[in-house]
Enzyme design. Sequence first.
Site, PDB file in Angstrom:
ATOM      1  N   SER A 154      29.391 121.798   0.379  1.00 33.99           N
ATOM      2  CA  SER A 154      30.359 120.771   0.780  1.00 33.99           C
ATOM      3  C   SER A 154      30.508 120.804   2.294  1.00 33.99           C
ATOM      4  CB  SER A 154      31.710 121.089   0.126  1.00 33.99           C
ATOM      5  OG  SER A 154      32.727 120.278   0.667  1.00 33.99           O
ATOM      6  N   TYR A 180      38.591 127.101  -1.676  1.00 31.00           N
ATOM      7  CA  TYR A 180      37.409 126.245  -1.865  1.00 31.00           C
ATOM      8  C   TYR A 180      36.515 126.313  -0.628  1.00 31.00           C
ATOM      9  CZ  TYR A 180      34.673 121.965  -2.694  1.00 31.00           C
ATOM     10  OH  TYR A 180      33.651 121.067  -2.880  1.00 31.00           O
TER      11      TYR A 180
HETATM   12  N1  LIG Z   1      33.485 115.232  -5.269  1.00 32.41           N
HETATM   13  C1  LIG Z   1      33.461 115.591  -4.014  1.00 32.41           C
HETATM   14  O1  LIG Z   1      34.139 115.011  -3.148  1.00 32.41           O
HETATM   15  C2  LIG Z   1      32.567 116.712  -3.567  1.00 32.41           C
HETATM   16  C3  LIG Z   1      32.284 116.809  -2.204  1.00 32.41           C
HETATM   17  C4  LIG Z   1      31.457 117.846  -1.762  1.00 32.41           C
HETATM   18  C5  LIG Z   1      30.937 118.744  -2.675  1.00 32.41           C
HETATM   19  N2  LIG Z   1      31.241 118.611  -3.992  1.00 32.41           N
HETATM   20  C6  LIG Z   1      30.655 119.605  -4.900  1.00 32.41           C
HETATM   21  O2  LIG Z   1      29.838 118.939  -5.842  1.00 32.41           O
HETATM   22  C7  LIG Z   1      29.831 119.665  -7.071  1.00 32.41           C
HETATM   23  C8  LIG Z   1      30.170 118.720  -8.217  1.00 32.41           C
HETATM   24  O3  LIG Z   1      31.433 118.149  -7.963  1.00 32.41           O
HETATM   25  P1  LIG Z   1      31.989 116.872  -8.767  1.00 32.41           P
HETATM   26  O4  LIG Z   1      32.830 116.121  -7.824  1.00 32.41           O
HETATM   27  O5  LIG Z   1      30.892 116.188  -9.486  1.00 32.41           O
HETATM   28  O6  LIG Z   1      32.963 117.621  -9.803  1.00 32.41           O
HETATM   29  P2  LIG Z   1      33.446 117.216 -11.286  1.00 32.41           P
HETATM   30  O7  LIG Z   1      33.365 115.740 -11.488  1.00 32.41           O
HETATM   31  O8  LIG Z   1      34.749 117.905 -11.468  1.00 32.41           O
HETATM   32  O9  LIG Z   1      32.319 117.903 -12.218  1.00 32.41           O
HETATM   33  C9  LIG Z   1      32.148 119.296 -12.202  1.00 32.41           C
HETATM   34  C10 LIG Z   1      31.138 119.706 -13.249  1.00 32.41           C
HETATM   35  O10 LIG Z   1      31.016 121.130 -13.197  1.00 32.41           O
HETATM   36  C11 LIG Z   1      31.189 121.676 -14.507  1.00 32.41           C
HETATM   37  N3  LIG Z   1      31.740 123.018 -14.429  1.00 32.41           N
HETATM   38  C12 LIG Z   1      32.935 123.407 -13.909  1.00 32.41           C
HETATM   39  N4  LIG Z   1      33.101 124.727 -14.078  1.00 32.41           N
HETATM   40  C13 LIG Z   1      31.985 125.186 -14.720  1.00 32.41           C
HETATM   41  C14 LIG Z   1      31.586 126.449 -15.186  1.00 32.41           C
HETATM   42  N5  LIG Z   1      32.355 127.542 -15.056  1.00 32.41           N
HETATM   43  N6  LIG Z   1      30.378 126.573 -15.803  1.00 32.41           N
HETATM   44  C15 LIG Z   1      29.584 125.492 -15.957  1.00 32.41           C
HETATM   45  N7  LIG Z   1      29.932 124.254 -15.543  1.00 32.41           N
HETATM   46  C16 LIG Z   1      31.124 124.103 -14.932  1.00 32.41           C
HETATM   47  C17 LIG Z   1      32.109 120.669 -15.202  1.00 32.41           C
HETATM   48  O11 LIG Z   1      31.977 120.687 -16.614  1.00 32.41           O
HETATM   49  P3  LIG Z   1      32.858 121.608 -17.600  1.00 32.41           P
HETATM   50  O12 LIG Z   1      34.261 121.576 -17.061  1.00 32.41           O
HETATM   51  O13 LIG Z   1      32.672 120.941 -18.909  1.00 32.41           O
HETATM   52  O14 LIG Z   1      32.255 122.950 -17.557  1.00 32.41           O
HETATM   53  C18 LIG Z   1      31.550 119.349 -14.662  1.00 32.41           C
HETATM   54  O15 LIG Z   1      30.438 118.939 -15.415  1.00 32.41           O
HETATM   55  C19 LIG Z   1      30.820 120.810  -6.897  1.00 32.41           C
HETATM   56  O16 LIG Z   1      30.122 121.987  -6.554  1.00 32.41           O
HETATM   57  C20 LIG Z   1      31.686 120.356  -5.732  1.00 32.41           C
HETATM   58  O17 LIG Z   1      32.223 121.441  -5.019  1.00 32.41           O
HETATM   59  C21 LIG Z   1      32.043 117.631  -4.469  1.00 32.41           C
END
Ligand SMILES: NC(=O)c1ccc[n+]([C@@H]2O[C@H](COP(=O)([O-])OP(=O)(O)OC[C@H]3O[C@@H](n4cnc5c(N)ncnc54)[C@H](OP(=O)(O)O)[C@@H]3O)[C@@H](O)[C@H]2O)c1
Length: 239
Positions: A146, A159
Site C-alpha cells: 500500500s 496497518y
Molecule cells: N482498498 C484499498 O484502498 C487498498 C489500498 C492499498 C492496498 N490495499 C491492499 O490490497 C489488499 C486487498 O484489499 P481489498 O481492498 O481488496 O480488501 P477487501 O475487499 O477487504 O478483501 C480482502 C480479502 O482478503 C481476505 N482475507 C482477509 N483476511 C484473510 C486471512 N486471514 N486469510 C485469508 N484471506 C483473508 C478476505 O476474505 P475472508 O475475509 O473471507 O478471508 C477478502 O477476500 C490488502 O492487502 C490491502 O491492504 C487495499
Amino acid sequence: MASSSGVLADKVAVVTGAGRGIGAAIAAKLAEMGAVAVLTARTRTTLQATAQSIAHAGGRAEIAECDVMDLHSVERFAQWVEKAFGRIDILVNNAGIGNSGPLHTMPPDQWDAVMNTNLRGVYYCIRSFAPMMIRAGSGEIINISSIAGKTALPNGAAYAASKWGLNGLSYSVAEELRAHNIRVSVVCPGSTNTDFGHQGKNTSKMLQPEDVAHVVTMLATQSPQSFASEVVLRPTQKP
Ligand SMILES: NC(=O)c1ccc[n+]([C@@H]2O[C@H](COP(=O)([O-])OP(=O)(O)OC[C@H]3O[C@@H](n4cnc5c(N)ncnc54)[C@H](OP(=O)(O)O)[C@@H]3O)[C@@H](O)[C@H]2O)c1
C-alpha cells in the site's frame, strides 16, 4: 489439465484474499489471460461467487479455503496446490486487513490480527510456496502492499507498520530468490474502491480493483531479463 490460450496459458496463479475486492479482480484478470486462477480466502461463499463469475467469462478458477494467519492452513493449501496442479507459477499475496483509530486505543488482539494477516501471512505463503518455485527454477511472487507502506497513516499506524514491513520483506526476499529465477515484486496502491473502509472519500476518484489487477498482469508478463521490483500506483486525483 485442459490447455487454454492467452499470454499466461496454463500458468498456475494463486491469489490470496480472492473472495472480493482487489484479489477477486486480480484472479479474474489472470484467468482472462489464460492462467488457472487458484482462489483462496477464509469464506467459501465469496470464493465460489468469484470463481463462478470467472467461469462465466470463460476462465478457469479453482477455490480452496485457507487462513493466511495459520501456518498449518497455509501448508495444507500449498500441499493441495502441488498435488492438484504440480506447480505454482504466480503467487499473489493480496490478503490484508486494515485498522482505524489512534494506536494508543488499539486492543492488542487487533494489532495481532493486522500483523498476522498483512505480514506474517505473506511470510507463511512464501515459506510454503517458494520451495515449489525453487524446484521448478522459476516463479513470480507479487505482494500487494500500500502507499501506507511508504508514508504516514494517522489512525492506521498498525496497518502502515505492517505494510512498511511488507515492503522491507519484499525487497529482501527478492534478493534471496533472484538466483533461483524467481521475481519478488511489490505493488503499493493508493485508495482503491473496495469494501476496505474509506469513510468520507470520493469513490469515483479512487482506483478501481481492476487498476491494481492491470499492474499485477504487467509484472507477471515481463520479459525474462526485466525485473520491475516495485510499483507505486496512485489515483490521478486525490479521492
Ligand atoms: N482498498 C484499498 O484502498 C487498498 C489500498 C492499498 C492496498 N490495499 C491492499 O490490497 C489488499 C486487498 O484489499 P481489498 O481492498 O481488496 O480488501 P477487501 O475487499 O477487504 O478483501 C480482502 C480479502 O482478503 C481476505 N482475507 C482477509 N483476511 C484473510 C486471512 N486471514 N486469510 C485469508 N484471506 C483473508 C478476505 O476474505 P475472508 O475475509 O473471507 O478471508 C477478502 O477476500 C490488502 O492487502 C490491502 O491492504 C487495499
